[in-house]
Design a protein around this motif. Structure first.
Motif, PDB file in Angstrom:
ATOM      1  N   VAL A  71       0.838  -1.212   0.000  1.00 55.88           N
ATOM      2  CA  VAL A  71       0.000   0.000   0.000  1.00 55.88           C
ATOM      3  C   VAL A  71       0.871   1.259   0.000  1.00 55.88           C
ATOM      4  N   VAL A  72       1.871   1.290   0.875  1.00 52.67           N
ATOM      5  CA  VAL A  72       2.743   2.477   0.970  1.00 52.67           C
ATOM      6  C   VAL A  72       3.557   2.641  -0.319  1.00 52.67           C
ATOM      7  N   ALA A  73       4.016   1.522  -0.878  1.00 51.70           N
ATOM      8  CA  ALA A  73       4.776   1.578  -2.134  1.00 51.70           C
ATOM      9  C   ALA A  73       3.905   2.126  -3.269  1.00 51.70           C
ATOM     10  N   SER A  74       2.642   1.701  -3.313  1.00 52.22           N
ATOM     11  CA  SER A  74       1.720   2.212  -4.343  1.00 52.22           C
ATOM     12  C   SER A  74       1.537   3.719  -4.206  1.00 52.22           C
ATOM     13  N   TYR A  75       1.421   4.189  -2.969  1.00 53.95           N
ATOM     14  CA  TYR A  75       1.236   5.624  -2.721  1.00 53.95           C
ATOM     15  C   TYR A  75       2.433   6.423  -3.235  1.00 53.95           C
ATOM     16  N   TYR A  76       3.636   5.990  -2.849  1.00 56.50           N
ATOM     17  CA  TYR A  76       4.833   6.751  -3.241  1.00 56.50           C
ATOM     18  C   TYR A  76       5.137   6.629  -4.740  1.00 56.50           C
ATOM     19  N   SER A  77       4.870   5.454  -5.317  1.00 60.62           N
ATOM     20  CA  SER A  77       5.111   5.295  -6.759  1.00 60.62           C
ATOM     21  C   SER A  77       4.156   6.178  -7.562  1.00 60.62           C
ATOM     22  N   SER A  78       2.909   6.297  -7.101  1.00 63.38           N
ATOM     23  CA  SER A  78       1.938   7.166  -7.771  1.00 63.38           C
ATOM     24  C   SER A  78       2.360   8.631  -7.669  1.00 63.38           C
ATOM     25  N   ALA A 110      -1.932  20.061 -33.571  1.00 60.91           N
ATOM     26  CA  ALA A 110      -2.643  18.857 -33.097  1.00 60.91           C
ATOM     27  C   ALA A 110      -1.662  17.851 -32.509  1.00 60.91           C
ATOM     28  N   SER A 111      -0.516  17.671 -33.174  1.00 62.80           N
ATOM     29  CA  SER A 111       0.489  16.727 -32.693  1.00 62.80           C
ATOM     30  C   SER A 111       1.108  17.207 -31.377  1.00 62.80           C
ATOM     31  N   LEU A 112       1.340  18.500 -31.247  1.00 64.56           N
ATOM     32  CA  LEU A 112       1.904  19.044 -30.006  1.00 64.56           C
ATOM     33  C   LEU A 112       0.947  18.826 -28.835  1.00 64.56           C
ATOM     34  N   ILE A 113      -0.351  18.981 -29.087  1.00 63.31           N
ATOM     35  CA  ILE A 113      -1.347  18.746 -28.035  1.00 63.31           C
ATOM     36  C   ILE A 113      -1.333  17.276 -27.614  1.00 63.31           C
ATOM     37  N   THR A 114      -1.291  16.365 -28.606  1.00 65.76           N
ATOM     38  CA  THR A 114      -1.260  14.924 -28.309  1.00 65.76           C
ATOM     39  C   THR A 114      -0.020  14.555 -27.505  1.00 65.76           C
ATOM     40  N   ARG A 115       1.112  15.124 -27.882  1.00 64.69           N
ATOM     41  CA  ARG A 115       2.377  14.811 -27.196  1.00 64.69           C
ATOM     42  C   ARG A 115       2.373  15.327 -25.759  1.00 64.69           C
ATOM     43  N   THR A 116       1.724  16.470 -25.544  1.00 60.73           N
ATOM     44  CA  THR A 116       1.714  17.064 -24.211  1.00 60.73           C
ATOM     45  C   THR A 116       0.702  16.400 -23.298  1.00 60.73           C
ATOM     46  N   THR A 117      -0.283  15.730 -23.855  1.00 62.22           N
ATOM     47  CA  THR A 117      -1.320  15.101 -23.030  1.00 62.22           C
ATOM     48  C   THR A 117      -1.221  13.577 -23.086  1.00 62.22           C
ATOM     49  N   ASN A 118      -1.646  12.989 -24.189  1.00 60.28           N
ATOM     50  CA  ASN A 118      -1.730  11.531 -24.295  1.00 60.28           C
ATOM     51  C   ASN A 118      -0.366  10.859 -24.133  1.00 60.28           C
ATOM     52  N   GLN A 124       3.668   8.128 -18.000  1.00 64.03           N
ATOM     53  CA  GLN A 124       3.320   8.117 -16.579  1.00 64.03           C
ATOM     54  C   GLN A 124       2.877   6.735 -16.120  1.00 64.03           C
ATOM     55  N   GLN A 125       1.990   6.126 -16.892  1.00 65.45           N
ATOM     56  CA  GLN A 125       1.463   4.807 -16.537  1.00 65.45           C
ATOM     57  C   GLN A 125       2.570   3.765 -16.466  1.00 65.45           C
ATOM     58  N   VAL A 126       3.499   3.850 -17.416  1.00 66.81           N
ATOM     59  CA  VAL A 126       4.610   2.897 -17.431  1.00 66.81           C
ATOM     60  C   VAL A 126       5.543   3.132 -16.253  1.00 66.81           C
ATOM     61  N   VAL A 127       5.737   4.394 -15.882  1.00 65.74           N
ATOM     62  CA  VAL A 127       6.594   4.695 -14.727  1.00 65.74           C
ATOM     63  C   VAL A 127       6.015   4.050 -13.471  1.00 65.74           C
ATOM     64  N   ILE A 128       4.697   4.159 -13.289  1.00 61.23           N
ATOM     65  CA  ILE A 128       4.053   3.519 -12.123  1.00 61.23           C
ATOM     66  C   ILE A 128       4.288   2.013 -12.152  1.00 61.23           C
ATOM     67  N   VAL A 294       4.164  -5.143 -22.824  1.00 62.19           N
ATOM     68  CA  VAL A 294       3.009  -4.604 -23.543  1.00 62.19           C
ATOM     69  C   VAL A 294       3.006  -3.080 -23.474  1.00 62.19           C
ATOM     70  N   MET A 295       3.302  -2.565 -22.273  1.00 62.01           N
ATOM     71  CA  MET A 295       3.225  -1.116 -22.052  1.00 62.01           C
ATOM     72  C   MET A 295       4.456  -0.375 -22.574  1.00 62.01           C
ATOM     73  N   ILE A 296       5.627  -0.986 -22.417  1.00 59.47           N
ATOM     74  CA  ILE A 296       6.871  -0.278 -22.743  1.00 59.47           C
ATOM     75  C   ILE A 296       6.974   0.111 -24.222  1.00 59.47           C
ATOM     76  N   PRO A 297       6.586  -0.766 -25.190  1.00 55.61           N
ATOM     77  CA  PRO A 297       6.690  -0.328 -26.590  1.00 55.61           C
ATOM     78  C   PRO A 297       5.895   0.943 -26.878  1.00 55.61           C
ATOM     79  N   ARG A 298       4.677   0.998 -26.366  1.00 55.30           N
ATOM     80  CA  ARG A 298       3.847   2.188 -26.587  1.00 55.30           C
ATOM     81  C   ARG A 298       4.450   3.399 -25.878  1.00 55.30           C
ATOM     82  N   ALA A 299       4.918   3.183 -24.644  1.00 56.55           N
ATOM     83  CA  ALA A 299       5.523   4.282 -23.900  1.00 56.55           C
ATOM     84  C   ALA A 299       6.823   4.732 -24.553  1.00 56.55           C
ATOM     85  N   ALA A 300       7.565   3.774 -25.135  1.00 65.37           N
ATOM     86  CA  ALA A 300       8.820   4.127 -25.816  1.00 65.37           C
ATOM     87  C   ALA A 300       8.543   5.014 -27.018  1.00 65.37           C
ATOM     88  N   VAL A 301       7.465   4.697 -27.743  1.00 65.15           N
ATOM     89  CA  VAL A 301       7.062   5.536 -28.879  1.00 65.15           C
ATOM     90  C   VAL A 301       6.685   6.925 -28.381  1.00 65.15           C
TER      91      VAL A 301
END
Length: 574
Positions: A71-78, A110-118, A124-128, A294-301
């Protein structure tokens, strides 16, 4: 991706805490099957109830420690991942703000908006996941193998046979999935572009009854994204069934051969149960690793796309020096030429003129003659290809962009209005403008009349994009925003086009007294707007086709006379 992850160093103490807690959780989970084996072999088999209660209590304690650590690890990783995302988003935004219009044109809004958000959200998700699994998976894998071998080395050979099958399946899926993830992001960019164009251009779309065509366009972009997303998910859908099949076959083989070893007296029942749990932990560690794959390839892109923006150098940089004004309110062009990147022909060629304090210099010409390009060079939105532009006698390349722009009141061709009150929009030109200064600027811009008729006057709220204002009202607010700044040089890029002739005339008359100490550079399509200018520059295909007063050009310049004749009657010309 690792270049981007270096920014996690700001959260190193949180990350170290997470790694320590995950290690504690993993050790607790590895210890539990051994305790269970003891309960079965020493408590259940022999009927020792006291021993069962004793070891059972210990198992509860170990489980509680593992759960608390998780639980504590989840809190700090988030916290670390969210903070990392916030920092990267801020860094990208600040970096993009330094771009010239050339970089915006190259990447696309449009691409700059996607890069800054999505894209940042993907990372972020991969870092967690990485913070939770990068320690847990190897410990569970290596620890599980060690504990399984300690229970029964011969039975462990089954694991050695099944592990390469799992790893091979993961690597194969990874190889197929990587290009598809890249395609997903490109298709997402395209969908965002279509959405953005539809939302910003809704009036034009409805005016021309193009709703059906735009729906089809959105449908195509949506289908393209859906198709490639389905392909990705089809590939990834193979992973879990393959994992479960290999895991279940492994367990069946262990029970089969384990039963034989128990029957031969080479193994106890508790050890077999513990062995099965350790094998499950090994398999689960590989499943966790596969989830990361599964997550890392998308995050790497996504990380590459973010890094591409961060590594993109603005086409020109400030030298940061400050200069004293040599000539107050002057603008000089000396043999200025400019070409857009990749263009075959220059947009402007050998432009030379000098505008002195108190003068009105008008620029007129046909569509595509380079009028807007010329005025965009003064605030240094683009860098000149050759020649020199001087503001107040200083080469704009020798001064900071902030210093040059602080001396300019710029009114763009398309009026840009921000959400907030009318006063906020006018004050955008000068943060500390008083109410009297705001009202004065609005009166000069011929905006006071319509502002006073609004429910809350200068405190009336403006909707997004100024949708509750007409085109002429937005232009007048843009002009007021430039006037309140009281700059040395005013640039009006076809800023009177939405005004009626009466308002146009009143505005130009009011401006004469207002800009006595400044220079005005005025781009216009109407001859009536430029007729009283001290100097009229006629542009044709990016070159100066003529320069002089209205009367001089009318007599000597064919291009100007053609423009005049297309707009005024013979009586008006005379």
């Amino acid at each position: 991706m690792f270049k981007l992850l270096k920014k996690l160093t700001a959260y190193k103490w949180m990350i170290l805490a997470v790694l320590g807690l995950i290690f504690l959780q993993s050790m607790a989970e590895l210890y539990l099957p051994t305790l269970m084996a003891d309960i079965v072999d020493k408590g259940v088999v022999s009927g020792d109830t006291a021993y069962i209660w004793k070891i059972g209590g210990l198992m509860l304690g170990v489980s509680a420690i593992g759960a608390l650590a998780s639980v504590v690890a989840s809190y700090y990783s988030s916290r670390a991942a969210m903070g990392f995302g916030r920092d990267v988003r801020k860094k990208v935004f600040y970096h993009v703000e330094n771009f010239s219009l050339q970089e915006f044109d190259e990447v696309g809004t449009a691409s700059l908006i996607t890069r800054t958000t999505n894209d940042i959200t993907q990372v972020q998700q991969v870092v967690i996941m990485m913070l939770r699994m990068v320690v847990s998976a190897p410990i569970m894998l290596i620890g599980g193998i060690i504990m399984a071998v300690s229970k029964d080395p011969k039975l462990s050979l089954i694991v050695l046979v099944t592990m390469p099958v799992l790893i091979g399946a993961i690597l194969l899926i990874f190889k197929i999935g990587m290009p598809l993830f890249q395609l997903v992001q490109k298709r997402l960019d395209q969908l965002n572009l279509v959405f953005r164009e539809n939302l910003t251009g809704i009036r034009v779309i409805r005016a021309f009854n193009k709703e059906t065509q735009e729906k089809q366009r959105l449908k195509r972009a949506n289908r393209d994204l859906t198709d490639v997303s389905i392909k990705v998910n089809k590939v990834m859908a193979f992973m879990m069934p393959v994992m479960m099949l290999v895991m279940n076959l492994t367990v069946v083989a262990i029970i089969w051969f384990g039963g034989i070893r128990i029957d031969n007296g080479a193994m106890q029942i508790g050890d077999l149960m513990a062995f099965i749990q350790y094998v499950m932990q090994i398999m689960f560690a590989l499943v966790m690793a596969s989830m990361m794959f599964v997550m890392i390839p998308r995050a790497a892109v996504s990380a590459k796309r973010i890094n591409d923006v961060l590594e993109m150098k603005p086409s020109f940089q400030d030298n940061g020096t400050s200069h004293a004004n040599k000539k107050q309110g002057t603008l000089e062009f000396e043999n200025v030429s400019f070409s857009y990147p990749g263009a075959e022909e220059p947009a402007l060629s050998n432009i030379s003129f000098t505008a002195e304090q108190g003068e009105v210099t008008a620029i007129i010409g046909g569509t595509g003659s380079g009028k807007s390009t010329l005025v965009n060079l003064v605030p240094r939105f683009y860098e000149v290809s050759s020649g020199v532009i001087r503001v107040n006698g200083v080469d704009i390349r020798d001064a900071s962009q902030a210093e040059i722009r602080s001396k300019i009141g710029f009114v763009p061709q398309k009026a840009v209005i921000f959400t907030g009150t009318i006063a906020d929009n006018i004050r955008f030109g000068k943060e500390d403008a008083t109410e009297n200064e705001i009202i004065h600027a609005a009166k000069i811009a011929q905006a006071d009349d319509f502002i006073q008729k609004m429910p809350d006057g200068y405190h009336s709220e403006i909707e997004q994009g100024g949708s509750n204002l007409s085109g002429g009202q937005k232009q007048r607010l843009s002009i007021a925003r430039a006037l309140v700044r009281k700059p040395d040089i005013y640039i009006f890029d076809d800023s009177f086009s939405a005004l009626d002739f009466k308002t146009d005339a009143k505005l130009r008359a009011a401006l004469k007294d207002e800009i006595r100490d400044a220079t005005m550079l005025l781009v216009a399509q109407r001859v009536s707007t430029v007729v009283d200018a001290d100097r009229i520059i006629v542009l044709d295909n990016g070159k100066i086709a003529g320069m002089g007063t209205h009367q001089e050009l009318l007599e000597t310049n064919d291009v100007y006379r053609e423009i005049v004749e297309s707009q005024l009657s013979e009586e008006e010309i005379a």
